[in-house]
Design an enzyme around this catalytic site. Structure first.
Site, short mmCIF file in Angstrom:
data_model
loop_
_atom_site.label_atom_id
_atom_site.label_comp_id
_atom_site.label_asym_id
_atom_site.label_seq_id
_atom_site.Cartn_x
_atom_site.Cartn_y
_atom_site.Cartn_z
N CYS A 1 0.93 -1.30 -0.40
CA CYS A 1 -0.13 -0.17 -0.04
C CYS A 1 1.18 0.71 -0.10
O CYS A 1 1.92 1.22 0.73
CB CYS A 1 -0.56 -0.14 1.09
SG CYS A 1 -1.90 1.57 1.29
N HIS B 1 -9.91 1.78 1.05
CA HIS B 1 -9.71 3.03 1.56
C HIS B 1 -10.61 3.90 1.76
O HIS B 1 -10.29 4.75 2.47
CB HIS B 1 -8.74 3.40 0.72
CG HIS B 1 -7.61 2.66 0.83
ND1 HIS B 1 -6.46 3.26 2.02
CD2 HIS B 1 -6.29 2.26 -0.21
CE1 HIS B 1 -5.29 2.63 1.76
NE2 HIS B 1 -5.05 1.82 0.50
N GLU C 1 -8.84 -0.77 -2.42
CA GLU C 1 -8.89 0.31 -3.41
C GLU C 1 -10.60 0.63 -2.52
O GLU C 1 -10.31 1.50 -1.93
CB GLU C 1 -8.93 1.13 -4.67
CG GLU C 1 -8.04 0.31 -4.82
CD GLU C 1 -6.52 1.64 -4.58
OE1 GLU C 1 -6.71 2.39 -3.40
OE2 GLU C 1 -5.14 1.39 -4.17
NI NI Z 1 -3.50 0.97 -0.01
#
Ligand code: NI
Length: 191
Positions: free
Chosen positions: A102, A148, A145
């Site tokens: 990440c 996130h 993603e």
């Molecule tokens: Ni990430």
């Protein structure tokens, strides 16, 4: 187009549930989207979510590099895709382990269980609806993603923290099944 600073784990923005993109954001997306793509490329990532550049909106960019695609149905190589206000639904209850990095947790890699197949919807950068099926790496990067956007980082998903560590330490270990490089051939962080 500008390269923006990537915030790292510890910054509370990464722990927020991001807000939906609304029509009033359209003007700012004109610069945010190209900046996200440039920032992802500059950092050597294959995905980036807006919160990683400090913008708490439900927006991601990602690609499926040929070196990662399994060529299964739903996992063909693709250039950069923009996904706005995504909705992700597992298409199977089966999960598989794969190594992830990440850009907000530099130099580390971990083995993370993810659904093998997902369906997702959302909008592309031109505001057109997207409906897609994804498997393999494609499914993995979208799940990473998507997390996130919900304030979740990949270590939160890990089930075996012995499989979490510095990529250059793993690189010293020859035993093939303990190398992030078996899944991560080009060494680029997931995003
Ligand atoms: Ni990430």
């Amino acid at each position: 187009m500008a390269i923006r600073p990537i915030i790292r784990m510890g910054n509370p923005i990464l722990r927020l549930k991001a807000d939906a993109v609304k029509p009033e954001h359209a003007d700012s997306l004109v610069s945010i989207i190209p900046d996200m793509i440039a920032t992802m490329r500059d950092a050597g990532g294959v995905g980036l979510a807006a919160p990683q550049i400090g913008i708490s909106l439900r927006l991601m960019v990602f690609e499926v590099p040929a070196s990662r695609a399994t060529n299964l149905n739903g996992d063909k190589p693709s250039g950069v895709q923009v996904l706005i206000n995504p909705d992700v639904t597992p298409a199977t209850s089966e999960k598989e382990l794969g190594w992830e990095g990440c850009l907000s947790i530099p130099e580390l890699r971990g083995e993370v269980p993810r659904y093998k197949q997902i369906n997702y919807t959302g909008f592309n950068g031109e505001g057109r609806p997207i409906e897609a099926f994804a498997a393999g790496f494609h499914a993995r990067v979208v799940q990473h993603e998507m997390d996130h956007l919900d304030g979740i980082l990949y270590p939160d998903r890990m089930t075996d923290l012995t499989r979490f560590g510095y990529v250059d330490e793993f690189a010293k270990i020859q035993e093939q099944n303990f190398s992030p490089d078996t899944d991560n051939k080009d060494g680029r962080a997931n995003g």
